[in-house]
Enzyme design. Structure first.
Site, PDB file in Angstrom:
ATOM      1  N   TYR A  23      -2.342   4.485   9.743  1.00 33.80           N
ATOM      2  CA  TYR A  23      -1.410   4.026   8.713  1.00 33.80           C
ATOM      3  C   TYR A  23      -1.663   2.604   8.227  1.00 33.80           C
ATOM      4  O   TYR A  23      -0.983   2.152   7.302  1.00 33.80           O
ATOM      5  CB  TYR A  23       0.030   4.162   9.235  1.00 33.80           C
ATOM      6  CG  TYR A  23       0.388   5.598   9.580  1.00 33.80           C
ATOM      7  CD1 TYR A  23       0.323   6.598   8.613  1.00 33.80           C
ATOM      8  CD2 TYR A  23       0.768   5.965  10.869  1.00 33.80           C
ATOM      9  CE1 TYR A  23       0.629   7.909   8.917  1.00 33.80           C
ATOM     10  CE2 TYR A  23       1.082   7.282  11.189  1.00 33.80           C
ATOM     11  CZ  TYR A  23       1.010   8.250  10.209  1.00 33.80           C
ATOM     12  OH  TYR A  23       1.311   9.553  10.502  1.00 33.80           O
ATOM     13  N   HIS A 101       1.896   9.687   0.672  1.00 35.41           N
ATOM     14  CA  HIS A 101       1.495   9.582   2.082  1.00 35.41           C
ATOM     15  C   HIS A 101       0.429   8.507   2.215  1.00 35.41           C
ATOM     16  O   HIS A 101      -0.501   8.430   1.398  1.00 35.41           O
ATOM     17  CB  HIS A 101       0.944  10.918   2.606  1.00 35.41           C
ATOM     18  CG  HIS A 101       1.966  12.008   2.519  1.00 35.41           C
ATOM     19  ND1 HIS A 101       3.059  12.057   3.342  1.00 35.41           N
ATOM     20  CD2 HIS A 101       2.081  13.046   1.668  1.00 35.41           C
ATOM     21  CE1 HIS A 101       3.803  13.100   3.009  1.00 35.41           C
ATOM     22  NE2 HIS A 101       3.239  13.715   1.991  1.00 35.41           N
TER      23      HIS A 101
HETATM   24  C1  DQA Z   1       2.970  10.334   6.548  1.00 39.68           C
HETATM   25  C2  DQA Z   1       2.285  11.598   7.030  1.00 39.68           C
HETATM   26  C3  DQA Z   1       3.234  12.462   7.847  1.00 39.68           C
HETATM   27  O1  DQA Z   1       2.595  13.636   8.289  1.00 39.68           O
HETATM   28  C4  DQA Z   1       3.719  11.685   9.056  1.00 39.68           C
HETATM   29  O2  DQA Z   1       4.672  12.450   9.778  1.00 39.68           O
HETATM   30  C5  DQA Z   1       4.253  10.350   8.719  1.00 39.68           C
HETATM   31  C6  DQA Z   1       3.577   9.554   7.701  1.00 39.68           C
HETATM   32  C7  DQA Z   1       2.000   9.385   5.829  1.00 39.68           C
HETATM   33  O3  DQA Z   1       2.471   8.504   5.127  1.00 39.68           O
HETATM   34  O4  DQA Z   1       0.775   9.512   5.980  1.00 39.68           O
HETATM   35  O5  DQA Z   1       5.199   9.869   9.339  1.00 39.68           O
HETATM   36  O6  DQA Z   1       3.980  10.690   5.631  1.00 39.68           O
END
Ligand code: DQA
Length: 145
Positions: A23, A101
């Site tokens: 992330y 995402h």
């Molecule tokens: C997310 C991807 C999701 O699968 C995950 O549960 C997240 C973050 C992303 O920003 O990549 O919490 O939404």
């Protein structure tokens, strides 16, 4: 000028320390500040909200109608893959939204391959880290223009 609402779902307040390999290093405050700056530069109004609780996210989506929100920028986080409730809330208020995402969910686990939002979103931006949010704001602007 558009009225935009950024909503972030569960665990995203831990950005910066949460799985930074997936992330990235930016905190949610930094992302919100950057997006507010971008919105200002482009003469938009941006409100920001984060919650871990599904019912609070539902309420925030409902409240968006009273603020004449033109578009929602939404990272539903883990709720992406589970929440019919949030999908229904977005359909109920009829506010267009961009699904965001940070990570490229298409390249991740099988259980992340289903989204309850993608087919009703304007579009989905996934895999560009913090830039996913900036692209979503620009996509919303172009959509609304
Ligand atoms: C997310 C991807 C999701 O699968 C995950 O549960 C997240 C973050 C992303 O920003 O990549 O919490 O939404």
């Amino acid at each position: 000028m558009s009225n935009l609402l950024l909503i972030n779902g569960p665990n995203l307040q831990l950005l910066g320390q949460r799985e930074p390999n997936l992330y990235g290093p930016s905190t949610l405050s930094e992302i919100e500040a950057r997006l507010s700056e971008l919105a200002n530069e482009r003469s938009h109004k941006l409100r920001c909200f984060q919650s871990d609780a599904e019912h609070e996210l539902v309420k925030r989506i409902h409240d968006a109608t009273n603020e004449s929100t033109d578009c929602i920028l939404f990272n539903p986080a883990g709720f992406t893959h589970t929440s019919i409730v949030l999908r229904d809330a977005l359909l109920a208020v009829e506010i267009p939204f961009v699904e965001i995402h940070l990570s490229n969910v298409a390249a991740r686990e099988d259980f992340r391959q289903r989204s309850f939002f993608s087919d009703v979103a304007i579009g989905t931006i996934s895999g560009f880290g913090v830039i996913s949010y900036e692209l979503a704001l620009i996509a919303a602007e172009k959509y609304l223009a």
